[in-house]
Design an enzyme around this catalytic site. Structure first.
Site, PDB file in Angstrom:
ATOM      1  N   LYS A 163      -2.856  -5.297 -20.038  1.00  0.00           N
ATOM      2  CA  LYS A 163      -2.431  -5.971 -18.808  1.00  0.00           C
ATOM      3  C   LYS A 163      -3.394  -7.092 -18.442  1.00  0.00           C
ATOM      4  CE  LYS A 163       0.199  -6.428 -15.221  1.00  0.00           C
ATOM      5  NZ  LYS A 163       1.443  -7.169 -15.540  1.00  0.00           N
ATOM      6  N   HIS A 174      16.286 -31.674 -33.426  1.00  0.00           N
ATOM      7  CA  HIS A 174      15.155 -32.210 -34.186  1.00  0.00           C
ATOM      8  C   HIS A 174      14.549 -31.167 -35.120  1.00  0.00           C
ATOM      9  CE1 HIS A 174      15.403 -35.892 -31.904  1.00  0.00           C
ATOM     10  NE2 HIS A 174      15.435 -35.184 -30.788  1.00  0.00           N
ATOM     11  N   LYS A 213       9.178 -12.618 -23.085  1.00  0.00           N
ATOM     12  CA  LYS A 213       9.474 -11.236 -22.683  1.00  0.00           C
ATOM     13  C   LYS A 213      10.069 -10.452 -23.862  1.00  0.00           C
ATOM     14  CE  LYS A 213       7.978 -10.947 -18.682  1.00  0.00           C
ATOM     15  NZ  LYS A 213       6.911 -11.776 -19.225  1.00  0.00           N
ATOM     16  N   GLU A 216       9.959 -18.316 -21.087  1.00  0.00           N
ATOM     17  CA  GLU A 216       9.606 -17.021 -20.496  1.00  0.00           C
ATOM     18  C   GLU A 216      10.539 -15.914 -21.012  1.00  0.00           C
ATOM     19  OE1 GLU A 216       7.195 -15.809 -19.092  1.00  0.00           O
ATOM     20  OE2 GLU A 216       7.866 -14.066 -17.982  1.00  0.00           O
ATOM     21  N   ARG A 219       1.279   1.763  -5.908  1.00  0.00           N
ATOM     22  CA  ARG A 219       1.442   0.736  -4.884  1.00  0.00           C
ATOM     23  C   ARG A 219       0.140   0.032  -4.541  1.00  0.00           C
ATOM     24  NH1 ARG A 219       6.184   1.100  -2.116  1.00  0.00           N
ATOM     25  NH2 ARG A 219       5.257  -0.027  -0.394  1.00  0.00           N
ATOM     26  N   ASN A 246       0.768  -0.538   6.141  1.00  0.00           N
ATOM     27  CA  ASN A 246       1.205  -1.280   4.957  1.00  0.00           C
ATOM     28  C   ASN A 246       1.883  -2.541   5.475  1.00  0.00           C
ATOM     29  OD1 ASN A 246       2.296  -2.133   2.516  1.00  0.00           O
ATOM     30  ND2 ASN A 246       4.088  -0.818   2.717  1.00  0.00           N
ATOM     31  N   GLY A 247       1.476  -3.705   4.969  1.00  0.00           N
ATOM     32  CA  GLY A 247       2.098  -4.949   5.425  1.00  0.00           C
ATOM     33  C   GLY A 247       1.049  -5.937   5.897  1.00  0.00           C
ATOM     34  N   TRP A 281      -3.815  -1.639  -1.330  1.00  0.00           N
ATOM     35  CA  TRP A 281      -3.823  -2.850  -2.157  1.00  0.00           C
ATOM     36  C   TRP A 281      -4.180  -3.967  -1.188  1.00  0.00           C
ATOM     37  CZ3 TRP A 281      -1.321  -7.571  -2.724  1.00  0.00           C
ATOM     38  CH2 TRP A 281      -1.501  -8.184  -3.976  1.00  0.00           C
ATOM     39  N   GLU A 306       7.327  -9.745 -26.606  1.00  0.00           N
ATOM     40  CA  GLU A 306       6.289  -8.752 -26.311  1.00  0.00           C
ATOM     41  C   GLU A 306       6.856  -7.349 -26.133  1.00  0.00           C
ATOM     42  OE1 GLU A 306       3.986  -9.117 -22.655  1.00  0.00           O
ATOM     43  OE2 GLU A 306       5.638 -10.117 -21.663  1.00  0.00           O
ATOM     44  N   CYS A 326       0.860  -1.182   0.000  1.00  0.00           N
ATOM     45  CA  CYS A 326       0.000   0.000   0.000  1.00  0.00           C
ATOM     46  C   CYS A 326       0.897   1.232   0.000  1.00  0.00           C
ATOM     47  CB  CYS A 326      -0.853   0.038   1.258  1.00  0.00           C
ATOM     48  SG  CYS A 326      -1.799  -1.469   1.521  1.00  0.00           S
TER      49      CYS A 326
HETATM   50  C1  AGP Z   1       3.329 -11.606 -19.939  1.00  0.00           C
HETATM   51  O1  AGP Z   1       4.302 -10.694 -19.665  1.00  0.00           O
HETATM   52  C2  AGP Z   1       1.947 -11.113 -20.068  1.00  0.00           C
HETATM   53  N1  AGP Z   1       1.553  -9.967 -19.448  1.00  0.00           N
HETATM   54  C3  AGP Z   1       0.877 -12.182 -20.241  1.00  0.00           C
HETATM   55  O2  AGP Z   1       1.423 -13.300 -20.863  1.00  0.00           O
HETATM   56  C4  AGP Z   1       0.129 -12.613 -18.978  1.00  0.00           C
HETATM   57  O3  AGP Z   1       0.975 -13.370 -18.152  1.00  0.00           O
HETATM   58  C5  AGP Z   1      -1.124 -13.400 -19.378  1.00  0.00           C
HETATM   59  O4  AGP Z   1      -1.958 -12.578 -20.151  1.00  0.00           O
HETATM   60  C6  AGP Z   1      -1.873 -13.923 -18.181  1.00  0.00           C
HETATM   61  O5  AGP Z   1      -2.339 -12.896 -17.368  1.00  0.00           O
HETATM   62  P1  AGP Z   1      -2.860 -13.197 -15.908  1.00  0.00           P
HETATM   63  O6  AGP Z   1      -1.700 -13.708 -15.113  1.00  0.00           O
HETATM   64  O7  AGP Z   1      -3.378 -11.886 -15.404  1.00  0.00           O
HETATM   65  O8  AGP Z   1      -3.937 -14.237 -16.018  1.00  0.00           O
END
Ligand code: AGP
Length: 646
Positions: A641, A538, A519, A515, A27, A123-124, A97, A522, A2
């Site tokens: 997001k 393969h 990264k 992963e 936060r 906060n905590g 939060w 994207e 928070c």
């Molecule tokens: C990755 O960096 C992304 N933002 C994306 O792959 C994300 O992890 C995916 O859309 C799942 O989102 P969530 O964890 O909110 O379900």
């Protein structure tokens, strides 16, 4: 996580506190509130939702009636105006939060004592709050919220009353003495700020395992979770140590330890300005979130182990017998969350011996998986709102499977519809590219694996404790790793013109490779692919050309020796075909060094936990390559997001 602000001085506190909260909103932003001391009374306002909801509640009142020094909006020369909330010159504010209790008006901070004269923000997580609540209720206190924080307000009021009854002199130091008494009762992590209507010229703060800094201005002082809250007023600050109480008035800062012994903070000057403040001084939210990972992992682990060595989940609507009956596990998730599930599979199968499959949530229900009452479906989601994951969860429930959610967002849909929940306490993640959420989801998966193993009698409490203690060592290793990222930044500038980057790994290093590639795709909009290192021969090895960067995630040589040897062979294979090898290996792994064109060491850790470290350089690499290519790191094109469509 928070945001917290406090102010004492000669100017109206309300506007200063609200502006500080605006800068701390990153936060947490599920509710906000303030308490201002006005003419021997406390005025408080709090609202669920973003800060704007709270600001709207004040309207013009925010500017006061003109009794404080620099208030210019109201002419009060004809007759004295009543003192309003905008006139008070001491106050505290909070942006939340949620951890304990949903994001409602009632659970928003500040929390008040019964007589409404003491206000506390926090906060905590106060780990022993259940015990404290029971004690206070036995004394006749009626709780009005579901938070762990409210007990601190009642404890502080009781401590003040005791000190007054014992004849302690009235004044700011009384507030500090009472706060010290409260801190001695609390377990867990906390930053607390408090005001008392009877002590109108002081704000007290306390800190344990949670941030708190002091801002020094002429004739005024500030307290805040980070300096961004007061950067527009002063760049002179004091960092508090652990377990310290700080008392601010307009003219003084007094710091003591929890026993009352005088203590010192660390003075520092802030060398950036207000425009960077929203990101806490970082260029991008993503960089800030990468840097927050040690704390995020620590917070996710906090309070998980009971005194008898059992793992605690958050909301469990499943019995131990339900968990003993599980004969098959499906993990469903998307994107980065899916990769965390892939890592979990290795740990869960190893620890529980229950077959565990990981499925892309968007594919799960269409292939008609075999599910029944003894299937456990683990749905992983940072946002808790991802539609693909939600639909997979609903399908699982229709087939009578049990669903356990791992989620970073309190009160969101996925945990609400699940039979059990383990929240990651990673704090709000603003950058679209998931970083700290990934690490905390992996930690949560480990905890679930351990919990299942324990309930089913496969692991004893001491074995669980041993793994938890290895996990508790991760935040320090992360700090050490993050402090050594400069060569990765340089490497990123070098790789930013490459046409493609390949990533390879084995065992838990394979999802880390995926992963790393995600990264980079994207953020940098580059062709990037992750492969199981053994699969290269393969087909994908044909992609390698002179100078193609191949990032190789190497397991510890101290773990399964065979794994290490096999990937060293794979590195030699790609090198022989002209690849530039970027090797992520464990400190002291000299055997691999000679095959590395670029070598990044991570601290030593057991093989199963290694992704918590090896992922970090890949996050930094992607972020820096994207920045070098001139992209918007926090808001990459075409993405959002929270993905609430299928
Ligand atoms: C990755 O960096 C992304 N933002 C994306 O792959 C994300 O992890 C995916 O859309 C799942 O989102 P969530 O964890 O909110 O379900």
């Amino acid at each position: 996580m928070c945001g917290i602000v406090g102010y004492v001085g000669a100017r109206p506190a309300l506007g200063i506190v609200l502006d500080g909260l605006r800068r701390l909103e990153y936060r947490g932003y599920d509710s906000a509130g303030v308490a201002i001391v006005c003419d021997d009374e406390l005025r408080t306002e709090k609202r669920a939702g973003k800060l704007t909801n709270l600001e709207k509640a004040f309207g013009d009142e925010r500017f006061g009636t003109g009794t404080a020094e620099d208030t210019t909006t109201v002419d009060s020369t004809c007759c004295p105006a009543p003192v309003g909330i905008g006139d008070g010159t001491a106050g505290i504010g909070h942006t939340r939060w949620a951890t304990h209790g949903g994001p409602t008006d009632r659970n928003a901070h500040p929390h008040l004592s019964r007589d409404g004269r003491v206000a506390v923000i926090h906060n905590g997580i106060i780990e022993n709050f259940a015990k404290l609540v029971a004690e206070l209720e036995a004394d006749g206190v009626e709780f009005v919220s579901d938070t762990d924080t409210e007990c601190a307000a009642h404890l502080l009021a009781a401590a003040l009353a005791d000190l007054r009854a014992a004849g302690e002199p009235e004044g700011p130091r009384l507030l500090a003495a009472a706060m010290r008494r409260v801190c001695q009762r609390l377990e867990g992590a906390f930053t607390l700020l408090a005001v008392d209507a009877s002590i109108p010229d002081a704000v007290v703060g306390a800190r344990r395992n949670s941030p708190l800094v002091v801002g020094r201005g002429p004739g005024e002082h500030y307290l805040a979770s980070d300096v961004s809250a007061f950067i527009e007023h002063t760049r002179d600050a004091v960092e508090l140590g652990q377990d310290q109480v700080v008392l601010i008035t307009a003219d003084s800062i007094e710091i003591t330890d929890f026993d009352g012994a005088p203590a010192l903070g660390r003075d520092f000057h802030i060398d950036w300005d207000a425009s960077a403040a929203e990101k806490g001084g970082y260029d991008y939210f993503m960089l800030k979130e990468i840097a927050e990972q040690p704390q995020a992992v620590a917070d996710t682990l906090l309070g998980r182990l009971t005194e008898s060595g059992e793992i605690m989940l958050d909301e469990v609507r499943l019995t131990d017998q339900d968990l003993r009956d599980v004969d098959k596990i499906f993990i469903v998730a998307c994107g980065t969350a899916y990769h965390s599930g892939m890592i979990a599979k290795y740990a869960i199968e190893h620890w529980t011996r229950i077959p565990c499959e990981v499925e892309l949530a968007s594919e799960f229900r269409y292939r008609d998986p075999v599910l029944d009452r003894s299937t456990l479906v683990v749905a992983i989601s940072q946002s808790g709102e991802t539609m693909d994951t939600l639909m997979a969860l609903r399908h699982a429930k229709e087939q009578k499977a049990r669903v356990l959610a791992i989620c970073n967002t309190n009160g969101s849909t996925i945990p609400r519809e699940s039979d059990a929940v383990l929240y990651t306490h990673g704090g709000p993640e603003i950058a679209v590219a998931s970083t700290k959420a990934f690490l905390t989801m992996v930690v949560a998966c480990y905890l679930i694996g351990l919990h299942l193993a324990q309930v089913r009698g496969i692991k004893y409490a001491d074995e669980v404790e041993a793994v938890v203690s290895q996990l508790q060592g991760i935040p320090d290793k992360l700090r050490q790793l993050l402090a050594s990222m400069e060569p990765v930044r340089q490497l990123a500038r070098d790789l930013s013109t490459a046409n493609q980057v390949l990533f390879i790994g084995r065992h838990v290093g394979y999802p880390v490779a995926l992963e790393g590639a995600l990264k980079l795709k994207e953020l940098a909009y580059m062709h990037a692919e992750g492969f199981a290192a053994g699969e290269l021969k393969h087909g994908p090895i044909a992609l390698i050309d002179q100078g193609t960067p191949v990032v190789c995630v190497v397991p510890s040589p101290a773990g399964r020796g065979m794994l290490h040897d096999k990937i060293v062979s794979n590195i030699q294979e790609v090198r022989a075909r002209g690849a530039r090898t970027v090797v992520i290996a464990e400190e002291g792994d000299t055997a691999v060094a000679r095959y590395a064109d670029d070598l990044i060491y991570v601290p030593r850790t057991p093989t199963l936990l290694a992704p918590l470290l090896t992922t970090v350089p890949l996050q930094v690499l992607a972020c820096e390559i994207a920045a070098a290519r001139g992209h918007d790191v926090d808001q990459p094109r075409n993405l959002a997001k929270s993905v609430t469509v299928e």
